[in-house]
Design an enzyme around this catalytic site. Structure first.
Site, mmCIF file in Angstrom:
data_model
loop_
_atom_site.group_PDB
_atom_site.id
_atom_site.type_symbol
_atom_site.label_atom_id
_atom_site.label_comp_id
_atom_site.label_asym_id
_atom_site.label_seq_id
_atom_site.Cartn_x
_atom_site.Cartn_y
_atom_site.Cartn_z
ATOM 1 N N SER A 17 -16.665 -11.612 5.631
ATOM 2 C CA SER A 17 -15.723 -12.534 5.585
ATOM 3 C C SER A 17 -15.416 -13.059 6.978
ATOM 4 O O SER A 17 -16.078 -13.785 7.556
ATOM 5 C CB SER A 17 -14.317 -12.174 4.869
ATOM 6 O OG SER A 17 -13.429 -13.147 4.545
ATOM 7 N N PRO B 21 0.337 -0.869 6.348
ATOM 8 C CA PRO B 21 -0.911 -0.920 6.909
ATOM 9 C C PRO B 21 -1.990 -1.747 6.132
ATOM 10 O O PRO B 21 -2.057 -2.334 5.273
ATOM 11 C CB PRO B 21 -1.177 0.670 6.439
ATOM 12 C CG PRO B 21 -0.332 0.630 4.976
ATOM 13 C CD PRO B 21 0.915 -0.360 5.253
#
EC number: 5.4.2.3
Length: 535
Positions: A64, A494
């Site tokens: 990506s 996170p």
């Protein structure tokens, strides 16, 4: 179950001893050199998923928006959507197996626990433009074959293209690349066919990724009169001095608020968009008077989509069942966008970060709209609504436009190419430019930071990632910082792909948002530990 062929094939793709792969928000990612074993085993996994689901599955080798040296793998369910979340733990166990014997044992256990019938699974395999991609795709094919499956090499595709093709194939519909371009182009032609608005060229930064070649093919299908496109950073010979995602692309523009390389000649007010490396994200931008960039992110794309869907549904003939419409966001959505959407009378839902969570929540509505702030999103249409639209008379323009939208906008996953057409169609229909789009609401000042930590798992969250439950004291520190900031809002979460903790802060002024983000970052540093931090 005879695993001798699987064991022999697995031996050709040994797992590096220090590698512990973890399935993130969208699959596996790491330095490309570390990934052959992971991708091989994902090929094995998707044969099993095909047998369980009763249809083709898919696998795309891509990282990506990550740097070119990285790579990864995204997995496609028989529905065309991302891998079913319940299977992510199977992916983790298989990818983490230390020996070929453990790989075989994990596969045998998978077949037992999921009650998978024996047979021949089918996996469609594609890849992006990274130098490592073709070799890793070959590892995926080897994994498919090792479990007796059939691999269908699809070559160079955007991630959304493969999602679309898997979905179409399992619906026994045309699913080649020409059919994909035709669905987008024909839907767009219907939506803008009666628009009196002048056509304005769009400069598109393609991150030197796979989207460049695919956008040029789509532009040829559309024709320059319908949508003139100036394609930049298209990769290969068209690179402007940078590589894949290097100082260009949607991630660069959204996070850095910086003009992409190769676009320095864009004048004030130019209509521009940026894709990411595998073309599943898009953001729009322009240069403002006096310097600086005006960003039109996924929140603003969702606002345009919501306006279009709301108005078209309102124009349908009355029916005993009023279609439900909802917009799904994450905590990263700017608070001003949330207030705007609620003011349209639409349901607004906040869910966990990650497309898989937004997509699932959007499916609960007859028309579900979701876009992450990073520009990944789409508009989903439920089967009940689609069936009703087909039953309405041919002269019902609203039904015709909604069906065109359903065809044009990828129903499987976020798609930068269909997102580009969605935005252009709405602006064209309303006779708007970027100024009118930007005037829908004013963003609250915000700041995002990343704190590098030794172990991101020490930070745990709840309430759609808006509050922390570990480590002790962190949420209290965030609450105190928010209380001291005028109009403050902040949270941490996170990362799903790397050992960083992401910080988001909003406030009434930019200095206050910056200060709040810095204070929260210090709290993460003190209570979770870090190895460095950067915006």
């Amino acid at each position: 179950m005879d695993t001798s062929e699987l064991k022999a094939a697995s031996a050709r793709y040994p797992k590096p001893p220090d590698l512990t792969p973890a399935y993130g928000t969208a699959g596996f990612r790491a330095l490309a050199d570390l990934l052959p074993s992971t991708v091989f085993r994902c090929g094995v996994l998707m044969v099993a998923r095909s047998l369980k689901g009763g249809g083709n599955t898919g696998l795309v080798v891509t990282a990506s928006h990550n740097p070119e040296a990285d790579n990864g793998v995204k997995l496609v369910d028989p529905s065309g959507c991302m891998l079913e979340q319940a299977w992510e733990s199977h992916a983790d166990r298989l990818a983490a197996a230390d020996t070929d014997e453990v790989v075989c044992a994990a596969v045998q256990e998978l077949f037992r626990t999921e009650d998978i019938p024996y047979g021949t699974g089918v996996v469609m395999v594609a890849h992006d433009t990274r130098p490592s991609a073709a070799g890793l795709a070959a590892a995926a094919v080897a994994g498919v074959i090792a479990l007796g499956g059939v691999a269908i090499p699809c070559g160079l595709l955007t991630t959304p293209q493969l999602h679309w093709m898997v979905r179409q194939a399992n619906a026994s519909a045309k699913h080649d690349e020409g059919a994909y371009f035709g669905a987008l182009a024909d839907g767009f032609a219907t939506l803008v066919g009666r628009s009196p608005a002048p056509v304005q060229a769009v400069v598109v930064d393609c991150a030197n990724g796979v989207g460049g070649a695919k956008l040029r093919a789509l532009a040829e299908r559309l024709g320059p009169q319908r949508l003139p496109l100036d394609v930049r950073n298209a990769g290969g010979a068209a690179c402007s001095g940078g590589g894949l995602n290097d100082r260009c692309g949607a991630e660069h523009v959204q996070k850095e608020r910086a003009v992409p390389i190769g676009c320095a000649d864009i004048g004030v007010g130019g209509r521009c968009a940026s894709l990411d490396g595998d073309a599943d994200r898009i953001v729009f931008w322009t240069l403002a008077d006096g310097g600086g960039m005006t960003l039109f992110d996924g929140d603003r794309i969702a606002a345009l989509a919501a306006l279009l869907v709301r108005d078209l549904l309102a124009a349908l003939p009355a029916d005993e069942h009023t279609p439900t419409v909802g917009v799904v966001q994450t905590a990263y959505a700017n608070g001003a966008s949330t207030a705007y959407l609620a003011g349209l009378g639409l349901a607004v839902v906040c869910t966990l970060t990650g497309v898989k969570h937004l997509h699932a929540a959007a499916e609960a509505f007859d028309a579900g709209i979701y876009f992450e702030a990073n520009g990944h999103g789409t508009v989903l249409f439920g089967q009940r609504l689609v069936q009703r639209l087909h039953e309405l008379p041919d002269d019902c323009e609203a039904a015709r436009d909604l069906l065109a939208l359903e065809s044009m906008v990828n129903q499987a996953v976020g798609d930068a190419l269909s997102g580009l057409l969605l935005v252009e169609a709405v602006l064209r229909q309303r006779g708007w430019g970027l100024a009118e789009w930007g005037a829908l609401y004013t963003d609250l000042p915000s700041r995002q930071l990343k704190v590098r930590v030794r172990d991101r798992s020490v930070v745990r969250t709840t309430d759609a990632e808006t509050r922390t439950v570990a480590p002790d004291g962190l949420q209290q520190a965030i609450d105190a910082a928010v209380q001291a900031a005028p109009g403050g809002r902040a949270f941490v979460r996170p990362s799903g792909t790397e050992d960083v903790v992401r910080v988001y802060a909003e406030a009434d002024t930019q200095p206050a948002a910056d200060a709040l983000a810095a204070e929260v970052m210090r709290a993460v540093h003190d209570l979770a530990g870090r190895t460095g931090a950067r915006p």
